[in-house]
Write an enzyme that holds these catalytic residues in place. Structure first.
Site, mmCIF file in Angstrom:
data_model
loop_
_atom_site.group_PDB
_atom_site.id
_atom_site.type_symbol
_atom_site.label_atom_id
_atom_site.label_comp_id
_atom_site.label_asym_id
_atom_site.label_seq_id
_atom_site.Cartn_x
_atom_site.Cartn_y
_atom_site.Cartn_z
ATOM 1 N N CYS A 142 17.175 -99.770 50.997
ATOM 2 C CA CYS A 142 16.695 -98.904 51.941
ATOM 3 C C CYS A 142 15.964 -97.789 51.457
ATOM 4 O O CYS A 142 16.566 -96.787 50.965
ATOM 5 C CB CYS A 142 18.155 -98.411 52.760
ATOM 6 S SG CYS A 142 17.778 -97.036 54.019
ATOM 7 N N CYS A 145 16.452 -94.299 52.636
ATOM 8 C CA CYS A 145 17.775 -93.733 51.951
ATOM 9 C C CYS A 145 17.434 -93.193 50.695
ATOM 10 O O CYS A 145 17.912 -91.974 50.245
ATOM 11 C CB CYS A 145 18.611 -94.625 52.213
ATOM 12 S SG CYS A 145 19.121 -95.620 53.692
ATOM 13 N N ASP A 146 16.707 -94.166 49.884
ATOM 14 C CA ASP A 146 17.052 -93.860 48.350
ATOM 15 C C ASP A 146 15.407 -93.534 47.926
ATOM 16 O O ASP A 146 15.397 -93.043 46.693
ATOM 17 C CB ASP A 146 17.531 -95.172 47.951
ATOM 18 C CG ASP A 146 18.856 -95.213 48.413
ATOM 19 O OD1 ASP A 146 19.674 -94.235 48.610
ATOM 20 O OD2 ASP A 146 19.458 -96.587 48.493
#
Ligand code: NDP
Length: 319
Positions: A142, A145-146
């Site tokens: 992701c 997300c990261d």
């Protein structure tokens, strides 16, 4: 009624942000929800390190910690959170029947069911990939997300679909260089998405290229060894982040033939903008029905919708 059949007003299947948010709302509406955690208690977020984009956590929070807090919040209002997973459902009658456990040792008859079974990211399956994924050392599925953790660094992304293009473009705005590994000599993504990637200066696309191994120093990712499947050439690419964007699989196998699914297995909304499925009394929330956004916050939002829709359904039924 046999003694191992239990009647419940609201059954929630799954324990990610969608399931727990549905539980918080259902419990506060006096629906006495019973929630089964499923195979991976806490869901996909338990494999995420730091969550920095969920509103209300200015300092960020780890995925596992956030799930512990969501569970505690659901239990504070007396949600009955249970360990176990659903193995079979029968939505053909007025009562929604659900069986729990490998040997279907428990049968539940629910007035309403909220499906929050989520989706699972696909990975390449290489031991080196799994090693750094599990230790939070630079493998992720992701970018939204990261990606931020790799600001100013070099990253690799695997995949050639719309997700990979979207994520490569996202990473290109944060990272100095993004190397995209495409296993065939063409993209699967829509033309417009692929063109955008091709035009981005700091994205290098390597066609016919497969990952042999994710390289690391024992603490984190340092790159990948890749092979050109047309020429046989093997080389190493330096990177601190290794992103995999080769698709997701919704966790909906048990609902096949019971509820309307699309051609890729995602549960279909009966009415856009609601959580209604084609079965009255069965609602869906989170990634089991979402192949576009897939964020904790959107999952939580649809969990809330599902609980409110379930409450309204029960109120209408009870007159
Ligand atoms: P897709 O299934 O569309 O694409 C998966 C990609 O990963 C393909 O290019 C595939 O290669 C590659 N792949 C699969 N397995 C491997 C492997 N083992 N090694 C290397 N590469 C591999 O998944 P997406 O998640 O991209 O998209 C899913 C759906 O969601 C699609 O319908 C898409 O259009 C939609 N979507 C739409 C978006 C938007 O419109 N904004 C954004 C994101 C997704 P190959 O092509 O060789 O099979």
């Amino acid at each position: 009624m046999s003694e191992n059949i239990e009647k419940v007003k609201c059954l929630i299947i799954g324990s990610g942000p969608a399931g727990y948010t549905a539980a918080i709302y259902a419990a506060r509406a006096n629906m006495a929800p019973v929630l089964y955690e499923g195979m991976q208690p806490g869901g996909q977020l338990t494999t995420t390190n730091e969550v920095e984009n969920f509103p209300g956590y200015p300092e960020g929070v780890t995925g596992p910690e956030m799930m512990v807090q969501l569970r505690a919040q659901a239990e504070r209002f007396d949600t009955d959170v249970r360990n176990g997973w659903v193995t079979k459902v029968d939505f053909s009658g007025e009562v929604h029947k659900v069986w729990i456990g490998e040997n279907m040792e428990k049968e539940i008859h629910a007035d309403t069911v909220i499906i929050s079974t989520g989706a699972s990211a696909k990975y390449l399956g290489l031991p080196s990939e799994q090693k750094y994924l599990e230790m939070g050392g630079g493998v992720s599925a992701c970018a939204v997300c990261d990606g931020f953790f790799y600001k100013g660094q070099e990253t690799i992304i695997v995949g050639a679909g719309d997700s990979a293009c979207e994520e490569a473009h996202y990473l290109s705005k944060l990272c100095t260089k993004v190397t995209m590994l495409v296993r065939r000599d063409e993209f699967r993504a829509s033309k417009i998405m692929a063109e955008r990637v091709k035009k981005t200066a700091n994205i290098e696309i390597l066609y016919n290229t497969e990952t042999e191994e994710v390289l690391g120093d024992g603490m984190g990712v340092t790159g990948a060894r890749v092979k050109n499947n047309a020429t046989g050439e093997v080389k190493e690419i330096p990177a601190t982040g290794f992103f995999v964007a080769i698709g997701h699989k919704p966790n909906t196998d048990i609902f096949k033939g019971q509820i309307n699914l699309d051609e890729t297995g995602y549960i279909k909304y009966e009415k856009p903008g609601t959580s209604l499925t084609n079965i009255p009394g069965v609602f869906v929330s989170g990634d089991a029905a979402d192949k576009t956004y897939r964020q904790a916050i959107t999952a939580a939002g649809t969990g809330c919708q599902a609980a409110l829709d379930a409450e309204r359904y029960l109120a209408a039924k009870e007159g």
